[in-house]
Design a protein around this motif. Structure first.
Motif, short mmCIF file in Angstrom:
data_model
loop_
_atom_site.label_atom_id
_atom_site.label_comp_id
_atom_site.label_asym_id
_atom_site.label_seq_id
_atom_site.Cartn_x
_atom_site.Cartn_y
_atom_site.Cartn_z
N PHE A 224 0.82 -1.20 0.00
CA PHE A 224 0.00 0.00 0.00
C PHE A 224 0.86 1.27 0.00
CE2 PHE A 224 -2.57 -3.36 1.76
CZ PHE A 224 -3.83 -3.15 1.20
N TYR A 225 2.01 1.18 0.67
CA TYR A 225 2.87 2.37 0.73
C TYR A 225 3.40 2.75 -0.66
CZ TYR A 225 6.81 5.37 1.98
OH TYR A 225 7.70 6.42 2.07
N PHE A 226 3.79 1.76 -1.45
CA PHE A 226 4.28 2.03 -2.81
C PHE A 226 3.16 2.09 -3.83
CE2 PHE A 226 8.11 0.07 -0.83
CZ PHE A 226 8.98 1.14 -1.00
N ARG A 227 1.92 1.91 -3.35
CA ARG A 227 0.73 2.04 -4.21
C ARG A 227 0.85 1.17 -5.46
NH1 ARG A 227 -0.59 8.57 -3.75
NH2 ARG A 227 -0.96 8.57 -1.49
N MET A 228 0.83 -0.11 -5.22
CA MET A 228 0.87 -1.06 -6.33
C MET A 228 -0.36 -0.88 -7.21
SD MET A 228 3.73 -2.42 -5.67
CE MET A 228 3.77 -3.78 -6.82
N PRO A 229 -0.27 -1.20 -8.49
CA PRO A 229 -1.38 -0.93 -9.43
C PRO A 229 -2.70 -1.57 -9.03
CG PRO A 229 0.62 -1.45 -10.64
CD PRO A 229 0.92 -1.71 -9.20
N PHE A 230 -2.66 -2.73 -8.40
CA PHE A 230 -3.90 -3.44 -8.06
C PHE A 230 -4.51 -2.95 -6.75
CE2 PHE A 230 -0.23 -5.85 -6.57
CZ PHE A 230 -0.50 -6.00 -5.22
N PRO A 244 4.46 14.27 4.75
CA PRO A 244 5.57 13.60 5.46
C PRO A 244 5.11 12.63 6.54
CG PRO A 244 6.00 15.95 5.24
CD PRO A 244 4.58 15.74 4.85
N VAL A 245 3.93 12.89 7.12
CA VAL A 245 3.46 12.03 8.19
C VAL A 245 3.21 10.61 7.69
CG1 VAL A 245 1.02 12.59 7.85
CG2 VAL A 245 1.83 11.89 10.12
N VAL A 246 2.91 10.45 6.40
CA VAL A 246 2.70 9.10 5.84
C VAL A 246 4.01 8.33 5.85
CG1 VAL A 246 2.04 7.83 3.76
CG2 VAL A 246 0.74 9.87 4.46
N ASN A 247 5.08 9.00 5.51
CA ASN A 247 6.40 8.34 5.57
C ASN A 247 6.77 7.98 7.02
OD1 ASN A 247 6.60 8.82 2.79
ND2 ASN A 247 7.56 10.81 3.12
N LEU A 248 6.45 8.89 7.94
CA LEU A 248 6.72 8.61 9.35
C LEU A 248 5.92 7.41 9.84
CD1 LEU A 248 8.15 9.46 11.95
CD2 LEU A 248 6.22 11.01 12.41
N ALA A 249 4.69 7.29 9.40
CA ALA A 249 3.86 6.15 9.80
C ALA A 249 4.44 4.84 9.28
CB ALA A 249 2.44 6.33 9.28
N CYS A 250 4.98 4.85 8.06
CA CYS A 250 5.61 3.65 7.49
C CYS A 250 6.85 3.26 8.29
CB CYS A 250 5.97 3.90 6.03
SG CYS A 250 6.75 2.49 5.22
N ILE A 251 7.62 4.26 8.72
CA ILE A 251 8.82 3.98 9.52
C ILE A 251 8.44 3.35 10.86
CG2 ILE A 251 10.76 5.05 10.72
CD1 ILE A 251 10.88 7.12 8.45
N TRP A 293 -5.69 -3.29 6.63
CA TRP A 293 -6.74 -2.29 6.89
C TRP A 293 -6.13 -0.94 7.25
CZ3 TRP A 293 -8.70 -0.47 11.92
CH2 TRP A 293 -9.87 0.28 11.78
N LEU A 294 -5.10 -0.94 8.13
CA LEU A 294 -4.43 0.31 8.50
C LEU A 294 -3.71 0.93 7.30
CD1 LEU A 294 -2.86 -0.72 11.94
CD2 LEU A 294 -4.76 0.86 11.58
N ALA A 295 -2.97 0.09 6.57
CA ALA A 295 -2.17 0.61 5.46
C ALA A 295 -3.04 1.20 4.36
CB ALA A 295 -1.29 -0.51 4.89
N TYR A 296 -4.21 0.63 4.15
CA TYR A 296 -5.08 1.12 3.06
C TYR A 296 -5.48 2.58 3.30
CZ TYR A 296 -9.14 1.61 0.04
OH TYR A 296 -10.05 2.06 -0.91
N TYR A 297 -5.87 2.92 4.52
CA TYR A 297 -6.34 4.27 4.80
C TYR A 297 -5.19 5.25 4.98
CZ TYR A 297 -11.03 2.40 5.30
OH TYR A 297 -12.24 1.80 5.05
#
Length: 382
Positions: A224-230, A244-251, A293-297
């Motif tokens: 979900f972070y790299f937003r795959m085509p599917f 930037p907060v999205v990158n922080l959440a991934c870390i 579920w978390l990563a999608y939103y």
């Protein structure tokens, strides 16, 4: 017709001794107390009718329905080599009083069986299927100090497909499984022990389970972070979020699961080495499903940053780091539980004290007649 006195004995008699006993008009053979399975296979008939049967030398329940005549030879000597086990049965006044070493007072059959097992030198272990009661194997000449783990290994040699982790050995079909460290002669069984086997199904090690559970969320989040085509469609494929907060959440998410993987390998200690393989699907659905579920939103193209800006983000990061540190410290304390029981007890006591004081304040506030001098957890102290 029979005298009023009754003596109940447990004895291990040979064929010759049983034949001589049955000839005595003062005794009467009541029943053969062997085991449920052996009773079904071999109905309780006089042992003289089956002298060649290998089950003839078993525990036999004899009831003496007569009072020995005073001064008789049997009154003076008593039944030779018998071990008394009369639960709640009082002996006649003139019954010979032998030393306490050959008796089991108060009906404690476990003590008598243990002494008989020590004299015999070896135990015989019969393993039955817990559901059908069918005999699976008969282990002869088992050492009295053999553990349940050793019995599992013996059973595994006869049935290779049932490895020790897959076996549940019980004293009763509906009882609890015996622990590996329990010793045969300390169990409430005679020299012929009847155990019940239950197949637990295919097993998987806990270390493998945790590695599978924690590796899945780590890679699912990146989809979900790299937003795959599917995931979000072709228009948003391989794009990145401008926040930037999205990158922080991934870390933070990656740090958490990498920490759990390291703890699984180097920190965790498991009391039970395996779990049923069928449970891995349920566990993975929980961890993998919530990660998706978390990563999608969080990584959605329409995601909006927190309302309070950097203050809210910084506060959340501080809370995250504190929780991760606490989580790690608890895992270390649990892994050293056997070495640091006092530390674990202290931590539990502190937490219970906090809860008790909160409850105590609530009771004082809500109930007017609540005793004000009552202490939350330790009377008169705390």
């Amino acid at each position: 017709m029979f005298p009023v006195h009754c003596q109940l004995y447990f004895c291990r008699l040979s064929h010759e001794a049983t034949s001589e006993l049955l000839k005595n008009p003062e005794t009467r053979l009541i029943s053969c107390s062997i085991s449920a399975t052996l009773k079904a296979k071999y109905p309780p008939v006089p042992l003289t009718d089956r002298p060649q049967n290998r089950h003839a030398r078993r525990w036999v329940s004899i009831a003496l329905l007569s009072q020995p005549a005073a001064g008789s030879a049997r009154s003076r000597r008593g039944p030779a080599a018998w071990t008394r086990a009369g639960r709640g049965v009082r002996a006649p006044p003139d019954w010979p009083q032998r030393g306490a070493r050959g008796r089991c007072r108060g009906g404690r059959r476990r003590e008598a069986a243990r002494r008989m097992g020590t004299r015999a030198g070896f135990f015989e272990v019969e393993i039955l299927d817990w559901k059908t009661k069918e005999q699976l194997c008969f282990l002869d000449k088992v050492e009295p100090n053999a553990t349940i783990r050793e019995i599992r290994l013996m059973f595994h040699k006869l049935y290779p497909r049932w490895y020790p982790a897959r076996q549940s050995i019980k004293l009763d079909p509906k009882g609890k499984s015996l622990r590996d460290e329990e010793i045969l002669q300390h169990l409430p069984v005679g020299t012929t022990a009847t155990l019940y086997f239950k197949d637990l199904g295919p097993q998987i090690g806990w270390t493998t389970v945790f590695l599978i559970e924690y590796t899945g969320p780590l890679f699912i989040y990146f989809l979900f972070y790299f937003r795959m085509p599917f995931v979000y469609g072709l228009d948003e494929r391989f794009t990145s979020s401008p926040h930037p907060v999205v990158n922080l959440a991934c870390i933070c998410h990656s740090f958490h699961y990498i920490k759990r993987l390291i703890e699984t390998v180097f920190v965790h200690r498991f009391s039970h080495g395996t779990m049923p393989l069928r449970n891995i699907v349920k566990n993975c659905l929980y961890y993998w499903g919530f990660a998706a579920w978390l990563a999608y939103y969080i990584n959605h193209p329409l995601y909006t940053p927190p309302s309070y800006g950097k203050k809210q983000i910084n506060f959340a990061v501080i809370m995250f780091l504190l929780c991760e540190a606490g989580n790690f410290s608890i895992h270390v304390a649990l892994s050293d539980l056997q070495k640091n029981v006092g530390l674990f007890t202290l931590l539990c006591f502190i937490q219970m004290t906090v809860w008790a004081k909160d409850k105590h304040c609530t009771y004082l506030r809500e109930f007017k007649d609540y005793p004000s001098l009552r202490m939350p957890i330790i009377p008169f102290l705390l």
